[in-house]
Design a protein around this motif. Structure first.
Motif, mmCIF file in Angstrom:
data_model
loop_
_atom_site.group_PDB
_atom_site.id
_atom_site.type_symbol
_atom_site.label_atom_id
_atom_site.label_comp_id
_atom_site.label_asym_id
_atom_site.label_seq_id
_atom_site.Cartn_x
_atom_site.Cartn_y
_atom_site.Cartn_z
ATOM 1 N N LEU A 675 52.564 40.573 30.769
ATOM 2 C CA LEU A 675 51.605 41.690 30.825
ATOM 3 C C LEU A 675 52.310 42.989 30.480
ATOM 4 C CD1 LEU A 675 49.338 41.575 33.999
ATOM 5 C CD2 LEU A 675 48.751 41.028 31.660
ATOM 6 N N SER A 676 51.607 43.878 29.774
ATOM 7 C CA SER A 676 52.244 45.181 29.570
ATOM 8 C C SER A 676 51.815 46.098 30.721
ATOM 9 C CB SER A 676 51.896 45.769 28.204
ATOM 10 O OG SER A 676 50.667 46.410 28.269
ATOM 11 N N LEU A 677 52.716 47.000 31.137
ATOM 12 C CA LEU A 677 52.486 47.806 32.346
ATOM 13 C C LEU A 677 51.271 48.709 32.216
ATOM 14 C CD1 LEU A 677 56.144 48.899 33.246
ATOM 15 C CD2 LEU A 677 54.911 46.840 33.896
ATOM 16 N N GLY A 678 50.963 49.126 30.987
ATOM 17 C CA GLY A 678 49.862 50.085 30.817
ATOM 18 C C GLY A 678 48.564 49.450 30.372
ATOM 19 N N GLN A 679 48.480 48.106 30.396
ATOM 20 C CA GLN A 679 47.253 47.429 29.932
ATOM 21 C C GLN A 679 46.115 47.683 30.918
ATOM 22 O OE1 GLN A 679 47.930 43.278 29.126
ATOM 23 N NE2 GLN A 679 45.757 42.795 29.096
ATOM 24 N N PRO A 680 44.942 48.147 30.451
ATOM 25 C CA PRO A 680 43.847 48.442 31.396
ATOM 26 C C PRO A 680 43.448 47.196 32.194
ATOM 27 C CG PRO A 680 43.333 49.299 29.214
ATOM 28 C CD PRO A 680 44.570 48.464 29.066
ATOM 29 N N LEU A 681 43.193 47.393 33.510
ATOM 30 C CA LEU A 681 42.822 46.257 34.364
ATOM 31 C C LEU A 681 41.566 45.560 33.865
ATOM 32 C CD1 LEU A 681 43.279 47.303 38.099
ATOM 33 C CD2 LEU A 681 44.777 45.979 36.648
ATOM 34 N N THR A 682 40.683 46.324 33.189
ATOM 35 C CA THR A 682 39.416 45.740 32.747
ATOM 36 C C THR A 682 39.626 44.662 31.684
ATOM 37 O OG1 THR A 682 39.250 47.651 31.289
ATOM 38 C CG2 THR A 682 37.936 47.708 33.279
ATOM 39 N N THR A 683 40.822 44.607 31.055
ATOM 40 C CA THR A 683 41.042 43.604 30.005
ATOM 41 C C THR A 683 41.757 42.360 30.527
ATOM 42 O OG1 THR A 683 43.185 44.537 29.387
ATOM 43 C CG2 THR A 683 41.264 45.420 28.257
ATOM 44 N N LEU A 684 42.038 42.313 31.846
ATOM 45 C CA LEU A 684 42.747 41.140 32.373
ATOM 46 C C LEU A 684 41.777 39.990 32.611
ATOM 47 C CD1 LEU A 684 45.188 42.625 35.044
ATOM 48 C CD2 LEU A 684 45.526 42.302 32.621
ATOM 49 N N SER A 685 42.278 38.756 32.479
ATOM 50 C CA SER A 685 41.424 37.596 32.743
ATOM 51 C C SER A 685 41.354 37.361 34.251
ATOM 52 C CB SER A 685 41.999 36.362 32.055
ATOM 53 O OG SER A 685 43.194 35.972 32.702
ATOM 54 N N GLY A 686 40.418 36.470 34.671
ATOM 55 C CA GLY A 686 40.236 36.192 36.100
ATOM 56 C C GLY A 686 41.510 35.701 36.768
ATOM 57 N N GLY A 687 42.215 34.774 36.097
ATOM 58 C CA GLY A 687 43.441 34.230 36.678
ATOM 59 C C GLY A 687 44.521 35.289 36.804
ATOM 60 N N GLU A 688 44.560 36.203 35.808
ATOM 61 C CA GLU A 688 45.579 37.263 35.848
ATOM 62 C C GLU A 688 45.318 38.223 36.998
ATOM 63 O OE1 GLU A 688 46.699 37.477 31.101
ATOM 64 O OE2 GLU A 688 44.978 38.584 31.815
ATOM 65 N N ARG A 689 44.048 38.552 37.252
ATOM 66 C CA ARG A 689 43.734 39.487 38.339
ATOM 67 C C ARG A 689 44.123 38.888 39.678
ATOM 68 N NH1 ARG A 689 37.667 40.931 36.742
ATOM 69 N NH2 ARG A 689 38.058 41.142 34.532
ATOM 70 N N GLN A 690 43.819 37.583 39.836
ATOM 71 C CA GLN A 690 44.150 36.924 41.106
ATOM 72 C C GLN A 690 45.653 36.960 41.352
ATOM 73 O OE1 GLN A 690 41.828 34.503 42.749
ATOM 74 N NE2 GLN A 690 43.225 33.294 43.939
ATOM 75 N N ARG A 691 46.453 36.709 40.289
ATOM 76 C CA ARG A 691 47.909 36.685 40.469
ATOM 77 C C ARG A 691 48.466 38.093 40.654
ATOM 78 N NH1 ARG A 691 50.054 33.200 35.782
ATOM 79 N NH2 ARG A 691 48.178 33.942 34.774
ATOM 80 N N LEU A 692 47.788 39.089 40.076
ATOM 81 C CA LEU A 692 48.208 40.477 40.280
ATOM 82 C C LEU A 692 48.045 40.842 41.758
ATOM 83 C CD1 LEU A 692 49.156 43.036 38.834
ATOM 84 C CD2 LEU A 692 46.781 43.664 38.477
ATOM 85 N N LYS A 693 46.922 40.395 42.344
ATOM 86 C CA LYS A 693 46.698 40.613 43.780
ATOM 87 C C LYS A 693 47.779 39.938 44.607
ATOM 88 C CE LYS A 693 41.950 40.660 45.249
ATOM 89 N NZ LYS A 693 40.791 39.845 45.390
ATOM 90 N N LEU A 694 48.100 38.701 44.205
ATOM 91 C CA LEU A 694 49.094 37.920 44.934
ATOM 92 C C LEU A 694 50.442 38.643 44.923
ATOM 93 C CD1 LEU A 694 49.881 35.314 46.384
ATOM 94 C CD2 LEU A 694 50.163 34.206 44.181
ATOM 95 N N ALA A 695 50.826 39.160 43.732
ATOM 96 C CA ALA A 695 52.111 39.856 43.609
ATOM 97 C C ALA A 695 52.127 41.112 44.485
ATOM 98 C CB ALA A 695 52.359 40.230 42.155
#
Length: 792
Positions: A675-695
């Motif tokens: 993932l790039s640090l400045g990528q808007p959250l609105t463009t993340l997939s469902g699995g990516e958002r879940q793992r972002l929360k986990l991190a």
């Protein structure tokens, strides 16, 4: 060749042709998708599956349908931009069934979200005895009102005055205003009796002694700021807590003064709990108790709506019934006068049962449905539809489904296809990939390493192809030889939340515990209801659910994880300026685009246009800010880095920031290194958002981690990495409790708690607790049978 047997030109259009798709990370993808077939799109999380299926094919189909309406109607519809693609041919009407959770509006229930309540309200307004009014008399969202007065009507040259009365009969319970629960505020959590207002008596977050919110009380003239609250007179106490809004002048400014309790009810209790900041949510949990409304008994309806009955039942009782029972009740009604309505109602309720949601009740709040339940609830509208030749687009329909339920979902998708529809499914589960007519594998990696088509063809060809998906399709996790020993036990006694039937269970600590069972068997009720209450009493519980991340297109992984804070401070320190300059939402923002990087032009009913800002060239910062560097990079270059690059960059040397490196290491740990640090959250997939929360949550000091289906949206290859992560959490001394259906996670567990045997009132009991080996050996439950088949 005779002209009879020559193919008709209309029959030659049996492909959806995509040429040069470049949405998000797609790299000039060109592909042909067969119509009237079931096509499954696979690939690691972030490889571009959703960009191709949802962002390109479905988006263009919806945009073109919207353009067939008049400009007036289009003005009310969301304006969609044309996807970045060269050619799209052979599209048909697309019907989207995505994973977005249903709105968490506290007024929305399963019944209101699926139109079943609307049908029941009409039924009661026609057949209910005694007759009390129109359908809105049975709606808990309509308040009763009456009024009278004079109106002036212009007729020709003269204006005449007429008297008019009006009455609205609504079904809303006046006490709880249709919410079903009333709030009780614990006053001891709002203020400290022994202190004065000036001495900081108010303990609500955000109420500081010198802030405006407190000055309103101290300078209103109603209260003595130096007097301890316990010494307030009856009148002063009422003014402090419950005074109705009144205008007062403070320092020459007109301000509305109202009592503290009224103020908090408006500002805090009208908000959805999930949308609050963590510290405010913690305060609300401490200070507010929600109890069922004593007037309506939690049904949300007033006495009138509850008094009208059909065959001895009122509408509140029907909404509280399990849907499978309600469907049986509707079958017993024989009323020719409302036959079409009963048929439609019957069909919708039967669809609930067919799709495996017969265990829900209509009064269940929509915000409490899991991601899989919400998605299947949306499918109900389309099941009985007689439309054919449409494209159905599904986003991981197996989320939240037990292997037993996946077979039923497969049958549904095949039924839709066999009616002559094109079915496109984004999916990771081998059970669903196996039924596909055509498989498209995207990759090879995620983010910038993905976006190309690695494979197209049949299941056998995929297994022989050597692609990442092909190699992992046959993966089977093996059962552990030895399991960890528990370090303690969480005792749950007499749990009765939702459908739990007086459950007693001992949950071991210090090991990996998996809670499983068919959809609706009571897993979430046990874990989120009873377990968290038990654990919360002794230690901090970190809960990671499937709820959406709240963030705008200005939010990105750096702002969401708190990573930007240490980076801004390091930039400020290295250059001797203030940190606010390094925020694109604050002082450092490019003045032309306000730090958005693009300029949005709204064109009314046409799609808005976003053009890159020519002043900052999309970098979002003022030119002067970009002259400040850290380790040879400016702030926009840092935000352009991937997590893996940034982890390397902040690890050592001039740019060493231990706080930032720790957050980046956790992001890499959950598999988000691309993932790039400045990528808007609105463009993340469902699995990516879940793992972002986990991190983000891994930094919490919790002793007990509760994860709700962490494999949602994960490719087979990513599941291995997740298992490694869960192992590391357990080995660091945490108790990890996972609600999960994925057999690889079950096989990897130290202890399994299986609920069932069925869903709704057929579930809610513990049918097995023990090690995975014993579960497979006994094969006494549905889960045991499926797991035994999986591990072979």
């Amino acid at each position: 060749m005779s002209t009879e047997s020559a193919a008709h030109p209309a029959d030659s259009h049996d492909l959806i042709r995509v040429r040069g798709a470049r949405v998000n990370n797609l790299r000039d993808v060109s592909i042909d998708i067969p119509k009237r077939r079931l096509s499954v799109f696979t690939g690691v999380s972030g490889s571009g599956k959703s960009s191709l299926v949802f962002g390109t094919i479905a988006a263009e189909s919806q945009r073109m349908i919207n353009e067939t309406y008049s400009a007036f109607v289009q003005g009310f519809m969301p304006a969609l931009a044309r996807p970045d693609v060269d050619v799209l041919e052979g599209l048909t009407t697309a019907i989207l069934v995505d994973q977005e959770r249903m709105g968490a509006n506290s007024r929305s229930t399963v019944g209101t979200a699926t139109d079943v309540n609307a049908m029941l309200r009409i039924l009661f307004s026609r057949l209910g005895q005694p007759h009390i009014g129109s359908p809105q008399a049975f709606s808990f969202n309509v308040a009763s009102a009456t009024g009278a007065g004079a109106i002036t009507v212009d007729r020709g040259t003269a204006a005449t005055k007429e008297r008019r009365d009006f009455t609205i009969t609504g079904g809303m319970c006046p006490r709880c205003e249709g919410m079903g629960s009333v709030t009780d505020i614990d006053l001891t959590q709002l203020f400290d009796e022994g202190k004065s207002l000036a001495g900081g008596a108010i303990t609500v977050p955000g109420y500081t002694a010198d802030g405006w919110s407190v000055r309103m009380f101290t300078e209103s003239g109603f209260l003595d700021p130096e007097k301890p609250i316990r010494d307030f007179s009856e009148t002063e106490r009422h003014d402090f807590l419950y005074r109705e809004p009144v205008k007062v002048k403070i320092n020459g400014i007109n301000i509305t003064y109202e009592g503290l309790v009224l103020k908090l009810q408006k500002s805090l209790l009208s908000k959805d709990r999930e949308a609050m900041q963590p510290h405010i949510r913690a305060f609300v949990d401490r200070a507010v108790t929600f109890t069922a409304c004593p007037d309506c008994g939690g049904t949300r309806l007033n006495e009138g709506a509850r008094s009208s009955r059909i065959a001895g039942r009122n509408i509140a009782e029907l909404c509280a019934m399990q849907i499978s029972d309600l469907a049986d009740w509707v079958r017993t009604l024989d009323e020719p006068s409302v036959a079409p309505l009963l048929d439609a109602l019957q069909e919708t309720l039967d669809s609930f049962v067919t799709i495996g949601l017969g265990y829900l009740s209509l009064d269940r709040p929509a915000g409490t449905l899991s991601g899989g339940e919400a998605q299947r609830t949306k499918m109900i509208r389309h099941l009985g539809s007689s439309l054919t030749d449409v494209t159905y687009v599904f986003d991981e329909p197996t989320i939240g489904l037990h292997p037993h339920d996946i077979q039923r979902m497969n049958e549904l998708l095949l039924r839709l296809r066999d009616k002559g529809n094109t079915v496109l499914v984004v999916e990771h589960k081998p059970e669903m990939i196996a039924i596909a007519d055509h498989i498209v594998d995207l990759g090879p990696g995620a983010g910038s390493a993905g976006g190309t088509v690695c494979f197209e063809g049949s299941l056998d060809a995929l297994q022989a192809s050597g692609t990442l998906t092909g190699r992992h399709l046959g993966d089977r996790a093996s059962l552990k030889d030895a399991v960890r020993t528990r370090t303690g036990t969480l005792e749950v006694r007499g749990a009765t939340a939702h459908n739990l039937q007086d459950v007693d269970v001992d949950v071991p600590l210090g090991v990996l515990v998996v809670v499983t069972g068919v959809a609706g068997s009571g897993k979430s009720s046990l874990v989120h209801g009873s377990l968290r209450a038990q654990a919360g009493a002794g230690q901090d519980v970190v809960s990671i659910d499937q709820g959406a991340i709240r963030g705008s297109r200005r939010s990105n992984p750096a702002t969401y994880t708190g990573l930007l804070e240490p980076i801004r401070k390091a930039f400020a320190k290295a250059n001797g300026v203030k940190p606010a300059l390094f925020s694109a939402n604050s002082e450092g923002a490019c003045p032309n685009c306000n730090g958005a990087g693009v300029i949005y032009t709204d064109l009314g009913m046409m799609a808005g246009v976003a053009t890159t800002c020519e002043v900052c060239e999309g970098k979002r910062f003022q030119a002067s800010v970009l002259e400040y560097t850290l380790g040879g990079r400016d702030i926009s270059e840092v935000l352009g880095m991937s997590v893996a690059e940034a982890e390397e960059f902040f690890r050592a040397g001039e740019a060493r920031i231990p706080a930032a490196h720790a957050i980046l290491a956790r992001l890499a740990d959950v598999g988000l290194g691309y993932l790039s640090l400045g990528q808007p959250l609105t463009t993340l997939s469902g699995g990516e958002r879940q793992r972002l929360k986990l991190a983000t949550q891994m930094a919490e000091k919790g002793g007990v981690y509760v994860l709700d289906e962490p494999t949602a949206g994960l490719h087979l290859a990513d599941v291995e990495q997740l298992l490694g992560l869960l192992d590391r959490l357990v080995d660091s001394g945490k108790a990890v409790i996972v609600v999960e259906h994925h057999q690889a996670v079950m096989a990897h567990a130290d202890w399994i708690i299986d609920l069932g045997p069925g869903a709704g009132h057929d579930g809610g009991r513990i049918v097995f607790e023990g090690t995975p080996k014993d579960l497979v050996g006994a094969q006494s439950t549905l889960t045991g049978q499926h797991l035994a088949r999986y591990v072979g």
